[in-house]
Structures are given as C-alpha cells and as structure tokens.
Design an enzyme around this catalytic site. Structure first.
Site, short mmCIF file in Angstrom:
data_model
loop_
_atom_site.label_atom_id
_atom_site.label_comp_id
_atom_site.label_asym_id
_atom_site.label_seq_id
_atom_site.Cartn_x
_atom_site.Cartn_y
_atom_site.Cartn_z
CG ASP A 31 -2.77 -7.96 15.57
OD1 ASP A 31 -3.69 -8.66 15.10
OD2 ASP A 31 -2.31 -6.95 15.00
CD GLU A 63 -2.60 -1.23 2.61
OE1 GLU A 63 -2.02 -0.78 3.62
OE2 GLU A 63 -3.62 -1.93 2.68
CB ALA A 71 -9.42 -5.53 11.14
#
Lengths: 426, 426
Positions: A304, A175, A320
């Site tokens: 996490d 990204e 997520a």
C-alpha cells in the site's frame, strides 16, 4: 551486529504484512541475510479484521507469529521493533529504542494508516480499523454502546447510544455496516430488557455517489439493496462535515450518535517521508518500474505504500493480492540484482474484486463475471478461508463461521480492556 | 427504575462469577426480579485463565456474555457496571457512575483479587492473574521478554530477560510455571537466531515447605518431580523478600529477572469492607450458616468472598465447585425466605482436588484415589472441558488443545496492546 557474515548482503525488510512477508518468503534460497522488522509480533490477515471488530472472530484467529511462519527459513531473522528514521544514503535505519540497523538493500512495506483528510480532531471520536488493537477497541466501543443504552434512563441519550454511523462506503465500511446491523437485529435479540437492539440506527455514510465505487455500478446498486435488506440506512452523495463526541454533521444535518466509525480513507504510512523523496497526494512513494525508489536503486517500496500505475494508467489498488504480487516482484528484482542483471517491470495481475456485505450477501466481479447475494457470499467465504495463513486458523475460522451461521451468535462478544474513551465511566 | 413491579421483591446480585451466576440461574422460577451487576460483560471460566496468559487459548474461548447466558431467563436483567458503595441498612448500592440501585435482597459475590501481603509496591513489577485483562497483560509480558532477549546485545541483560519467576506454588503458580517451561523448550524452538529459548530459567518460588500444599504430600512430591522434568526450577521454603524492576530477592539472594509473576495470594474483593461488618484476616465476610451476613439477614455473601467453615472446622476452599455450591445454596435460602421459612445450613461437598502441571502432567486427589502424570492430565482435561460453559467454547478449546498437543504450538501467540510497562520501549 552482523559483522560475522559481512560478505553476504543484508536485506532489511520493514513490515511483515502481505508485501514484506511474501518478499521475504520468496527469498528463502537467495544468498542474503534478511532482517524482517515489524512493530507487531504477527502477520495479520487484514481482510478479516472487521470480523474481530464485530466480535465474530478472536484476534489470534486471523494472526500468526512472524517468527513461527519463518522459523524454517535460515536466512531470516525476525526483529520486533519500530523504525523511526531512515537514512537511504548512509543505509541505516534507526529504531524507536535508539538502536541502529544497517542494510545493503531495504524493502519498505509499512502499508497504510487512517487518514482524516486534515480533520485530525475527528480521530478521537471516529476510530478506524487497521490493526488488531484498533479492532479490539472498536469491538469494545460497539458492544459498550448497547450496554450504555440499556442502563440509560434519558430517552434522547439512549437513542444517541443506539445511533451508529460508519463513514466511508468502501469494502471496510460496507462490511462493518452490514455486520453491525446483523448484530443489532439478530445476535442481541432477547438479551436486553430496557432497549430493543433491533431499533438501533445503523447508517452507512458515503460522500461519493455510490457505495463500493471500485465495482461496476450494477454491483454497487445490488450492494446497496442488500445492505438495506439487512437494516442499514445508506446515505450517499453528502459528505460528513463534522464529528464530535455527541454525533456527526452530514451536510447541514447534525445527527446525535455516540458511535462513529471511520472507514473513509487511508494514507500511506508516515515512514515514507523519512525517505526524503517526493510523495504523491496520499503520501505514497512513486516508484520505478521495478519498484525501486527513484535515485535509490537499493531501496524498494511495495504494498500500500507504493504508488504504482497499471499499463492503462490507473493506479494499482491497495489490496492484499497487489501487495503479495509486489512483494514477490521485489524478491525477483533482488535476485536479478544479485546476479548483476536488471530487474523487469512490475505488472499487476488483476484477478477481480470481492466484497462481503453481511450474512449471506456479497458482490463479486471477476472481469465481467458478476455475481451477488448468497452465491457471491459463498465464493467470498471460500476465497478468504483459503488464503488465511495456517491450517489451525482456517479450521477455527470455519468452525466459528459455521456456528455463527446456524446460531446467529458471535463467538467473541467479550469486552476487553478498560474504557478510556470520552464516554462517561460505567 | 423498577417501580412498575414494586410488588415483586428485588434481588440484586453483584458479580457474575460462579457464585453469582449459579445463584441467578437457580432462581429462574422464583417470584423475584433479579438484577445481575458485573463490571465485565462476561462470565469467565477462571480455571482456564492461565491458558489465555500462556497463549494457548483466546480470551473469548473461556468467556461467554452474561446477557447471552441469561437471555431466556425473563426475571433477570443484566447490568454492566461497578459497585462502589453498599448501604445494607438503606438497601441501596451506588455504582461508580453515580447511579443508585435499590434492593430488597442482596447477594454479594465479587470474589477475590491479588494480595501482596502489604507489599503493594511489588504489584507494578509482579502482575497477577484474575481477569482476562490480567491474562492478556501477562501474555504480552511473557512473549515480549523473549523478543527483548533476542534484540539485546548485552549478555547480562539478555539473561535477565530470559529469567522468569513465578511466585506462589499453588495451582495457578504450578500451571503457569509448567506451561512457560513448555513454551521455552518446545513452542519457541528454532524461532530465534540470537538466543536459545530453551536456556530460559523458569523458577517456581514457594515460601512454604512444598508446592500444592492443599494436596497430600505424596502428590506434592510428584508434582514437583513433574515440574522439574518439564524444566522448571522449584524453590521451596524460602520467602520472596523483595521485587523490583530488575529482579527479586529470595531470602538473601538477589536474582536478576525481568519477568516476575504473582501467584502467591489472594484477598477478598475490597467491596466486602463496604458492608461494615467484621471481616477475617483475608478480608472475607464470616457468614451465618445460611450464608447471610450477621445482622443483615437480607444480605448474602457467596463464593471466594465468603468465609465459611466445614463441619471439621477447616475452611471451604476458594475453588469453582465451592462457589457454585454456595450460589445454589443462596438460591435455596432465598426460595425458603420467600415462603416464610428458615433456610438450612450450607454444607460443602468436596469432590476432590485437581491440578494440572503442564503437558501431560497433572495430579488428582479424589478422597484417597490419587493419580498423577498422563492419566491425571486426561482426567483434568475432560473435567475442565466438560464444565466449560457453551458448546462452541468446548469445541474450540478441544480443537486448540488437540492442535497444541500434536504440534507443540500455541494458538494465541499474539502480542496485543501497547506496552506501558517499566520496560524500555521497543
């Protein structure tokens, strides 16, 4: 502090991310007093954090105050503060300011942080991206690099300012690299007089054999080609062996670069060590089937920070949707406990895997249904805006994206804060 | 650096605020090379800065990159950097990084900064509001005060965290006080469990006889009553005689308050001293009729840094319209000079005076046409959104305002940055 309600059990939730917040919300009607402790005042929509770092969104666009989200939930008290120590036996948590919170049940959901694999000296030269402060720091670094190149007379130094490396070919690295290439090629066009921003070298460096390693190989290939079309130089199969103020070493080659971004690895939050139980190699807590900590049935770990295996033995990924599912599972386990029952086992439901690459490019893998390119990008956009918390945020983010799409501009190209980096002062 | 174009005169503009940017844009077709130097990468719409400080708007909503604004103007080069010294005789400016820019003409438009009237020790305890960094710092302070009150067990300390003072009853002080009262009474409603934010004491302290002293007395009265209706305690006629970490002294009375904001005074940017000409008491440069510096006809000063009198002898106020007018006048003067003519005298055109007070409350004075309350607020809103730079910003700001209007919420309630204040760590 809670003496007045001593008969109602007290659940302390540390961390207002996806796991902690989803657990808290799912316990709205449970007979519990809940304290949600976080060192930030906001829940952060981490999947869009790279957009704040690359000046596409403002910090408040992807964050919402925890207090505001939970204002209507009477059994919750939000507390701003940082946990420093946990005594699972004595059931107390000590905060950084010295105050002590006691609990009957604890949910530890403090997530992950950057990991430099033992090369802590790299941290100063290659910042990572986990919080809004990280994102604003990165934004400042990226935008200042072009400014410094513009006002620099020495060609070698100018080239080093225009040389960018993103270390790590996972979703965040992809990204960042794709968006940075777009900024250099399109957003900054015609704005400089001494440099051509499009000549910037944006390199994505992955030690493994391919980018987006959690995707099928065909989609990794497509992602790589989409990155290259956006102007990113993709290097795979060679590890970074050094990072300093002047550049980085890739295998034996030293590359001058004033901006190196770390997207290569995460480790569990150091707070896990405070539990005093064995951790896995990444510092995560291997949990029981119901997500409680071995030996401490009143302590849960989710998100996490939890090391959880799927039925096929593979690890539940640090994404997520997994954190939300774990949060909701802990809520169900808590409700079962309060009724004197045993909690069931957590089972991860994998809906698929998405990654965006840059302008109109993404890859989507939904259990064999695989798409890439423009269609995947629209799918990614819709999914992310849909899951973003809060009506206003969705509208503002959509507006910013529409504007960015048509104008190639980025709404948040504002350098904030003074620059305390190793770079010479302006 | 500009040797290749040595035949074209070089105008150096220091400061990309209203004066510097408007002058630069008005010289788009002039036979000049222009360098616009600013220590920020953005032009800031300062009239809405208080909205960033009070969490209504994001920093990028009221700022636009100077490079982007000027990308189409071929005779301008934007340079990020801070001027450290000026040699008007030798026609050079030395930057903080040691590099030297030479000029044929100079426009100094670096504006104003906070002034503590000789009480520099107050600065650490009572931050002011001039830049985006100031606004984000203030936002953090204001939001953290409520958080600290919530987690505090000592009633006296809690009350001190809920005690706010804004020093200075000018437009900025009035805006901050009104908006802070709205936050305490409406925005934070139902979000805390240990404190009632509506019980916060928001005090506006003005040493002079009335708030908004530049307005007619009837409008000052109306503003005061509107402030009181919003929940602000207004104190006039008594000066602040001390500020420390624990509170402030008003006349003989010491008031415990952990948050004091300075909106009481501004002084010209210290760079004015570098010119080596006599300055007025506020540190501004008394200029010739054409806005050039006495003795240095090739150096101009515009905006808040210039001390200019109106035809009736009163001073031109330090407001955005005056800065824009001065900027355009300097451009006209430059064009006249380049044609070998004398420049005319600057004449300030006063369109009136607006100030907003808070939700649906404002005062407007347009040469005798005076309104206050809701109608004045709509007028203020329309004027400010209209003058805001950039289509996207206008849309986003309107959207945020509409949302705030209906929901009483504030879009940017995000605490950014670590807290390095005198306050104890969280």
């Amino acid at each position: 502090m809670h003496a007045a309600h001593a008969s109602v059990p007290h659940l302390l939730v540390i961390g207002g991310g996806f796991a902690g917040l989803w657990a808290t919300r799912a316990l709205a009607r449970a007979p519990l007093r809940i304290t949600l402790l976080d060192r930030s005042n906001h829940h952060l929509f981490q999947p869009l954090l790279y957009q704040v770092a690359t000046a596409g969104l403002s910090a408040p666009d992807i964050a919402a105050p925890l207090r505001h989200i939970l204002r209507g939930q009477g059994n919750v008290q939000v507390r701003l503060g940082e946990a420093a120590a946990i005594d699972a036996q004595a059931r107390t948590v000590t905060l950084a300011d010295g105050s002590v919170l006691d609990f009957d049940y604890l949910l530890l959901a403090t997530g992950a942080t950057h990991a430099y694999f033992g090369n802590d000296a790299w941290a100063a030269h290659a910042p990572g991206l986990k919080s809004l402060d990280d994102a604003l720091h990165l934004r400042r670094r990226l935008l200042l690099a072009f400014e410094r190149a513009e006002s620099c007379d020495d060609p070698a130094e100018r080239a080093a300012w225009l040389s960018f490396a993103i270390v790590g070919g996972g979703p965040t690295g992809v990204e960042l690299a794709g968006t940075l290439a777009e900024i250099a090629r399109h957003t900054l066009k015609n704005e400089f007089r001494n440099i051509d921003p499009a000549a910037a070298r944006v390199r994505l460096v992955e030690a493994g054999p391919r980018v987006l390693a959690t995707f099928p190989a065909t989609l990794s290939d497509k992602a790589r080609r989409q990155l290259e079309r956006l102007g990113v130089e993709v290097s795979v199969g060679v590890p970074v062996t050094g990072i300093d103020a002047g550049g980085y070493r890739l295998g034996e080659e030293y590359v001058a670069a004033r901006t190196v971004v770390w997207a290569a690895g995460v480790a569990a939050s150091p707070l896990a060590r405070a539990l005093g139980v064995p951790l896995d190699r990444a510092g995560r807590v291997p949990v029981e089937a119901d997500l409680s900590v071995p030996g401490y049935p009143h302590v849960f770990v989710a998100g996490d920070l939890a090391a959880v295996s799927r039925t096929d033995g593979s690890a539940v990924p640090g994404v997520a949707p997994a954190a939300k599912q774990m949060g909701r599972h802990v809520a169900a386990a808590m409700r079962a406990r309060l009724r004197g029952r045993q909690a069931g086992a957590f089972a991860y439901r994998d809906f698929g895997n998405l990654a965006t690459i840059g302008r109109m490019a993404a890859v989507v893998d939904l259990h064999g249904f695989r798409i890439s390119g423009l269609l995947a990008w629209w799918f990614w956009l819709a999914a992310h805006v849909f899951f973003l918390i809060g009506f206003r945020n969705r509208l503002v983010v959509l507006l910013n994206w529409a504007w960015a799409y048509w104008s190639y501009q980025r709404a948040a190209r504002i350098i904030l804060g003074r620059d305390h980096d190793q770079a010479p002062p302006l």
